[in-house]
Design an enzyme around this catalytic site. Structure first.
Site, mmCIF file in Angstrom:
data_model
loop_
_atom_site.group_PDB
_atom_site.id
_atom_site.type_symbol
_atom_site.label_atom_id
_atom_site.label_comp_id
_atom_site.label_asym_id
_atom_site.label_seq_id
_atom_site.Cartn_x
_atom_site.Cartn_y
_atom_site.Cartn_z
ATOM 1 N N ARG A 84 0.863 -1.185 0.000
ATOM 2 C CA ARG A 84 0.000 0.000 0.000
ATOM 3 C C ARG A 84 0.893 1.226 0.000
ATOM 4 O O ARG A 84 1.423 1.607 1.046
ATOM 5 C CB ARG A 84 -0.890 -0.027 1.252
ATOM 6 C CG ARG A 84 -2.078 0.926 1.205
ATOM 7 C CD ARG A 84 -2.722 1.060 2.582
ATOM 8 N NE ARG A 84 -1.946 1.962 3.418
ATOM 9 C CZ ARG A 84 -1.898 1.912 4.752
ATOM 10 N NH1 ARG A 84 -2.557 0.988 5.412
ATOM 11 N NH2 ARG A 84 -1.173 2.780 5.437
ATOM 12 N N TYR A 127 3.087 5.511 11.648
ATOM 13 C CA TYR A 127 3.353 4.136 12.066
ATOM 14 C C TYR A 127 4.267 3.336 11.148
ATOM 15 O O TYR A 127 4.561 2.191 11.431
ATOM 16 C CB TYR A 127 2.036 3.386 12.294
ATOM 17 C CG TYR A 127 1.052 3.449 11.132
ATOM 18 C CD1 TYR A 127 1.238 2.656 10.007
ATOM 19 C CD2 TYR A 127 -0.041 4.313 11.167
ATOM 20 C CE1 TYR A 127 0.344 2.714 8.950
ATOM 21 C CE2 TYR A 127 -0.937 4.386 10.104
ATOM 22 C CZ TYR A 127 -0.734 3.586 9.005
ATOM 23 O OH TYR A 127 -1.607 3.647 7.950
ATOM 24 N N HIS A 129 -3.642 4.758 4.451
ATOM 25 C CA HIS A 129 -4.780 3.835 4.401
ATOM 26 C C HIS A 129 -5.973 4.476 3.677
ATOM 27 O O HIS A 129 -6.530 3.915 2.746
ATOM 28 C CB HIS A 129 -5.191 3.430 5.814
ATOM 29 C CG HIS A 129 -6.485 2.693 5.867
ATOM 30 N ND1 HIS A 129 -6.642 1.440 5.334
ATOM 31 C CD2 HIS A 129 -7.708 3.043 6.363
ATOM 32 C CE1 HIS A 129 -7.897 1.038 5.503
ATOM 33 N NE2 HIS A 129 -8.559 2.000 6.122
HETATM 34 C C1 LIG Z 1 -15.375 -5.361 10.355
HETATM 35 C C2 LIG Z 1 -14.551 -4.149 10.266
HETATM 36 N N1 LIG Z 1 -13.694 -3.848 11.245
HETATM 37 C C3 LIG Z 1 -12.934 -2.738 11.191
HETATM 38 C C4 LIG Z 1 -13.016 -1.893 10.129
HETATM 39 C C5 LIG Z 1 -12.161 -0.621 10.075
HETATM 40 N N2 LIG Z 1 -11.161 -0.781 9.023
HETATM 41 C C6 LIG Z 1 -11.344 -0.297 7.800
HETATM 42 S S1 LIG Z 1 -10.145 -0.758 6.745
HETATM 43 C C7 LIG Z 1 -9.330 -1.624 7.957
HETATM 44 C C8 LIG Z 1 -8.079 -2.355 7.608
HETATM 45 C C9 LIG Z 1 -8.289 -3.347 6.508
HETATM 46 O O1 LIG Z 1 -7.068 -3.925 6.152
HETATM 47 P P1 LIG Z 1 -6.929 -4.913 4.918
HETATM 48 O O2 LIG Z 1 -7.950 -5.988 5.024
HETATM 49 O O3 LIG Z 1 -5.531 -5.333 4.838
HETATM 50 O O4 LIG Z 1 -7.331 -4.033 3.649
HETATM 51 P P2 LIG Z 1 -6.578 -2.763 3.083
HETATM 52 O O5 LIG Z 1 -7.202 -1.559 3.715
HETATM 53 O O6 LIG Z 1 -5.134 -2.887 3.382
HETATM 54 O O7 LIG Z 1 -6.860 -2.767 1.622
HETATM 55 C C10 LIG Z 1 -10.005 -1.523 9.160
HETATM 56 C C11 LIG Z 1 -9.565 -2.112 10.420
HETATM 57 C C12 LIG Z 1 -13.942 -2.227 9.117
HETATM 58 N N3 LIG Z 1 -14.119 -1.460 8.047
HETATM 59 N N4 LIG Z 1 -14.683 -3.353 9.209
#
Ligand SMILES: Cc1ncc(C[n+]2csc(CCOP(=O)(O)OP(=O)(O)O)c2C)c(N)n1
Ligand SMILES: Cc1ncc(C[n+]2csc(CCOP(=O)(O)OP(=O)(O)O)c2C)c(N)n1
Ligand SMILES: [Mg+2]
Ligand SMILES: [Mg+2]
Lengths: 371, 326, 326, 371
Positions: A264, A277, A268
């Site tokens: 990434r 971080y 985020h």
């Molecule tokens: C069930 C749930 N828990 C927490 C969140 C908050 N949240 C949004 S994105 C994220 C991280 C997701 O990481 P990843 O699966 O690696 O996807 P990326 O964002 O890296 O594409 C979190 C914790 C959420 N959207 N849904």
């Protein structure tokens, strides 16, 4: 697991996870390319799509920074994933995506205006005109995996030659929804592909905190389904793996789990500040593997790309993106009554008073709460 | 004696609780290095180390369930669910286990955990980030549900929640996180649970509310005061176990009651309060009990958010109607 | 024209819906060969085959989530959650997806699913098998919650739920599954959703109830009728979207209302009804609105179950008090 | 997964699941027994415990059939699991069990009277005097796995030499709770053992419907933790595997997943009729592998068991079980006020009226609802 070595210890099962890569970081083929890429010119559409994605991404961020868009999740660095997946799917396949898969949505026919509408806080952005059976962007992590199982079950029941493709992130592989889904999909041999974009981070949480598993692809073993790891910055590898998986699914051989290893490159979302971080050196190092330059190098080397074509492409992308942004900005807000009228098939009589009060207040006062 | 925001008060209470009691553990997604997406856990990792401030894998059910295990072993886990829209995945563990660990073992094992989660609409976020699950949690027997509405109450009530020997769901009004500051003394003094806070005394009408809507309600009370209308404003604060006595006593004096919440109306906490008034307070009522709530619809995406959340105009209108009732 | 039990009526409606519409799919744990642990799906596997009657892996979240996926593709899944104590694990999917699929896609994708689950206490089962989550589901915008109380209504309402183009949570009163029989004509005629059923007309007091407590409430009404007290008995049946008009009209005539539910009181469906009366029905009330509910505690294991569930004595007492109120 | 064979396909990871067995169906050692069982007499306590479990089980069913107990879940056929696990654990380890693990609870010091109290519908059965930190029986499938993670985290934080042992069934391996737990436990290297009693059935649903995975032990690979499959009817294999896993956990090497393959010889519970969904031949065949006869054969062959010892044992078991049953039956019902007084640490003043009303009604009327 034991240190003893009794003959009683027999082997119940063995497994292997393979890794797929064709183009190295500098865009050199480390092996003969697969059939679809035998002619370098065949990769031009991938390249053009990836560049358009990056233009769109930059514009979305610019809109957000200037207060013209809501929170937005950048796809910077995963364009090879999006092109590799997007070009492999058929129109009537069903796509279930996360917030970071706009590039694939574009290739499936969702317009950039519709995507921006969604990010601009308008549900009509999910009422896109193109792939009508595709799912809206899924925000609640991993929950779309369960929907993919249901979609694939319906497809199989009806004996259709369609496939559900479900995207998730590395973070999502920690959630029960994901495991329940791959387990059930394999048990029923459903036509579905689960695709993990392992970009190393889930907001501030690194891949290593999510799981002790050496690869995320090996989670497929728990479900008894094939899994493969690919270089997610190599569009050829991504595309090949997805094509294979789709073919398997279409001919009744069931689901596949693909892990694409990428990075990434952005925060985020626009609400995040990744410098809090993760070290800048890590990000700088990751830029060396990014997918677009790699493919450009390959195409240039193959003689099918040059500077003037690049400039023309950038101009084209810019025009397209600007037009989409303008169309988005010109879209009047949705009528407030849609909050009631699209809730149930028929707006319930019992809610008529609530509906009237909301509309009256919307006209008379609009927002007067703080925040 | 600093002026701080509500989210800073949460942070202050967490730091104080962790310093006071080595059994207090903070866990959740991004609570470590990142300090939480709202910065509620900022600095805790640095102060208390990664064993006591832990980033979990991304799984809310895990976060709730492992907190129960920790609590049964005598730790005092304070877990964070990043947004209340993701707290629905914890309901199974909260209702089937946290709420009844003490009861089903006759006190042998207990569950002194706190589940914190930002709550409510109004910050123009993506889908699922504006939910108000207060009524769903408040329906669960065996737990407490606390919902502070100012920095000082956030500090004092969170300390109380952490020290409480039973499970507490602690809802934090996202919209108020940084909306205003208040002087908070970091003296480690908890505020009482199971008690309403009467924020303003008045004689003409009782306004009952909690969470972010306390803000607009106080504004309306101010505005009306200028017009000679005297509003009593009650912050319910603990939605379960609820201090209905204070509300009944107030309505016994004013004879009129407007209940304000940003959650959808059907089976809401507002309904509970109105129902108690219809029973125990009926004789004191001089007018129908009005509920100002969100409609029974899905929280929209930001472009329609302003039409969804009840605001001052609706509160004014409800009070006017109540006062005009003869 | 057979006399059948409530669970047989559920079975009949399922068979009828599956025969009428090839898009109807039944799924859940043990719904196939076993016919469901209560036999609600008995014979369906044999009649409609394993592709349409499927035993799922043991995962409620999966069952709810995959039903949503099926529904979005145009199937009409009717999933069974074995006991409502295991339905909490489906709330995340129901509130975050089923309820809003139509709204968030502006009708492009929809969710015509039914989630069936046995509900309520009184059959002396193990832990977690006696839960009453009706209020938690009823709070969710965008869905319907239906709770039949007789074989005939189970048949007609389940057909209506399956045919409804939106998601329906269908709660079945376990205690009534085999308690009595009723004549049910398998004519494929659905009963209306979003409507109360007035089971008995009366003039002295309105008794409002649903699910298994309808049984005791009718008994009490009978008993009181012998004493010259005329009770109107309303089965709410659809807890969301609720037909408050019928209740208000009845109370406007009787002036008195007792609401009876076996769920814990705080933020219950009973509270919602009482709250509406405190607002829209206040002027018609001649006495406080009484709620006869379970206390706000955990459902005990069988040895104390009889002390937990409200029974006829409590209903009698509440009616008496209401009638004596001057 | 691919049919092509490019040199680009490299291996990212390989895995192996081992199978452990010492005694065959007829109780013959197929290989030298491990140290703890080198002296056949050392296995006597296992045998005696297993026979007591079977007596208890039969009594519980008899009590249920005569209306003196609530719904009960038989452990028939899994006594080797219970003895193998129960004797491996230390007193201050923490046990998290399902409804089918009463045998292990007995070995941990929960009395048969307490167990019957629980099945008789009395919460005080979970307030057992023996292992005070053990969890009560868990009914909601797989949810205890999450608790085990929390318990193990607490143990690790406090640097204690204790281990959490968490039991689940084959059906439970389909639930997200299980996967989330093993994944997190491995990520944190926690002192916990997850033990799957694969008895082939989850009520009426056969193992094959739960998962396409060849073994359940391989689900460990998804978490990146060691996994092993054992013959669950061979108490020596079970015990050895658990001992190894406990040792690993105690010395900081993290969690292990054990799958014990056995068979549910009884109905799911007394509320079930398994003949509805599984053929009698299957059950009859399974009886040939059952654990008690196998161990008796071994012990007899080894000369440490005979008919008179068997008869004495059966008499002893019978006496113990009868006494426990009587003590259970003699226990007066719990005071109704416990429903309120054990809900919170301090009974809330706000519930005083509800409490009084309930108690008054309990005295005046008792139950008068139908059903
Ligand atoms: C069930 C749930 N828990 C927490 C969140 C908050 N949240 C949004 S994105 C994220 C991280 C997701 O990481 P990843 O699966 O690696 O996807 P990326 O964002 O890296 O594409 C979190 C914790 C959420 N959207 N849904
Ligand atoms: C979450 C949940 N869903 C459903 C049930 C109902 N139920 C009780 S036991 C059981 C089957 C469990 O099978 P398995 O895990 O193999 O354990 P076994 O009973 O075979 O020991 C089911 C579905 C439950 N108790 N909990
Ligand atoms: Mg990621
Ligand atoms: Mg089993």
């Amino acid at each position: 697991m034991t240190k003893r070595n009794f003959p009683t210890v027999t082997t119940a099962a063995t497994f292997q996870i393979e890794y797929l890569r064709y183009l190295d970081d500098r865009g050199r083929a480390v092996t003969p390319l697969p059939e679809f890429a035998a002619d370098p010119a065949a990769l031009l559409r991938f390249y053009e799509a990836m560049v358009l994605m990056r233009s769109y991404d930059a514009k979305a961020i610019a809109l957000q920074r200037t207060g013209q868009l809501g929170t937005y999740a950048s796809m910077l660095g995963k364009e090879a994933v999006d092109a590799g997946v997007g070009f492999a799917m058929q129109k009537d396949d069903v796509f279930l995506c996360t917030y970071r898969d706009n590039g694939i949505q574009m290739l499936r026919g969702v317009t950039m205006r519709e995507l921006l509408l969604y990010w601009g806080g308008d549900e009509r952005g999910s009422d896109f005109a193109g792939p009508r059976r595709d799912f809206p962007v899924c925000i609640t992590i991993a929950s779309q995996c369960l929907h993919a199982v249901g979609v694939a079950y319906a497809i199989k029941l009806r004996k259709q030659p369609r496939v559900a493709v479900c995207m998730i992130g590395d973070g999502a592989t920690s959630k029960g929804d994901f495991y329940e889904s791959i387990n059930a999909a394999a048990a029923w041999k459903l036509p579905v592909v689960f695709f993990i974009t392992n970009n190393q981070w889930a907001i501030s949480v690194p891949r290593s905190t999510q799981s002790a598993a050496a690869t995320l692809a090996q989670k497929s073993i728990a479900a008894g389904m094939p899994g493969v790891q690919v270089d997610g910055n190599d569009v050829v590898a991504v595309h090949q793996a997805v094509q294979d998986a789709l073919a398997r699914a279409r001919c009744g051989d069931g689901p596949t789990l693909i892990e694409a290893v990428t990075y990434r490159l952005a925060d985020h979302t626009t609400a995040d500040d990744a410098s809090r971080y993760r070290p800048p050196e890590e990000v700088a190092a990751a830029w060396k593997h990014e997918p677009i330059l790699r493919l450009r190098n390959y195409l240039s080397e193959a003689g099918v790309w040059n500077k003037s074509r690049e400039e023309a492409l950038l101009r084209r992308c810019n025009t397209e993106v600007q037009a989409a942004a303008q169309a988005y900005l010109d879209t009047p807000p949705p009528p407030p009554e849609q909050m009631f009228d699209q809730l149930y098939a028929v707006a319930p009589a019992a809610y008529a008073a609530q509906r009237a009060a909301l509309l009256e207040n919307a006209q008379a006062h609009g927002s007067d709460h703080a925040g | 004696m600093a002026q701080i925001t509500l989210v800073e008060a949460v942070n202050l209470a967490l730091a104080r609780a962790m310093a006071d009691d080595p059994e207090v553990i903070v866990l959740g997604e991004d609570v470590g290095r990142d300090g939480g997406v709202f910065r509620a856990t900022l600095g805790l990792l640095e102060k208390f180390g990664p064993a006591r401030v832990l980033d979990t894998p991304l799984a809310e059910n895990l976060i709730a369930g492992m907190s129960i295990g920790m609590a049964a072993e005598g730790l005092k886990p304070v877990c964070e669910i990043q947004f209340s829209g993701f707290s629905y995945a914890t309901i199974d563990q909260i209702i089937n286990h946290a709420s009844r660990m003490r009861h089903r073992t006759r006190g042998r094992l207990t569950c002194p955990m706190v589940l914190r989660t930002p709550c409510g609409a109004g910050i123009h976020p993506p889908e699922h980030h504006s939910e108000s699950p207060d009524a769903m949690f408040a329906h669960i027997p065996g737990i407490r549900v606390v919902y502070p509405s100012s920095p000082r109450r956030a500090y004092g009530l969170l300390l109380a929640a952490i020290r409480d020997p039973d499970p507490v769901v602690f809802l934090e009004p996202t919209r108020l996180y940084r909306l205003f500051k208040e002087e908070v003394i970091d003296d480690g003094v908890a505020l009482p649970l199971d008690s309403c806070f009467t924020l303003r005394e008045g004689t003409d009408v009782t306004l009952v509310t909690w969470g972010a809507m306390v803000y607009e309600t106080l504004q309306v009370a101010d505005e009306l005061s200028a017009q000679g209308v005297s509003c009593e404003v009650i912050d319910v604060a603990t939605l379960k176990i609820m201090d209905m006595d204070t509300i009944l006593a107030s309505v016994a004096r004013t004879g009129r009651c407007v209940i304000i919440t940003e959650a959808p109306r059907h089976c809401s906490v507002a309904s509970e309060i109105a129902a108690s008034l219809a029973d125990e307070g009926l004789l004191t009522l001089l007018a129908p009990v009005a509920r100002v709530t969100a409609p029974d619809i899905i929280v929209p995406l930001p472009r329609l958010e302003q039409n969804y959340l009840p605001g001052r105009a609706q509160i004014h209108a409800a009070i006017r109607k109540t006062l005009e009732f003869a």
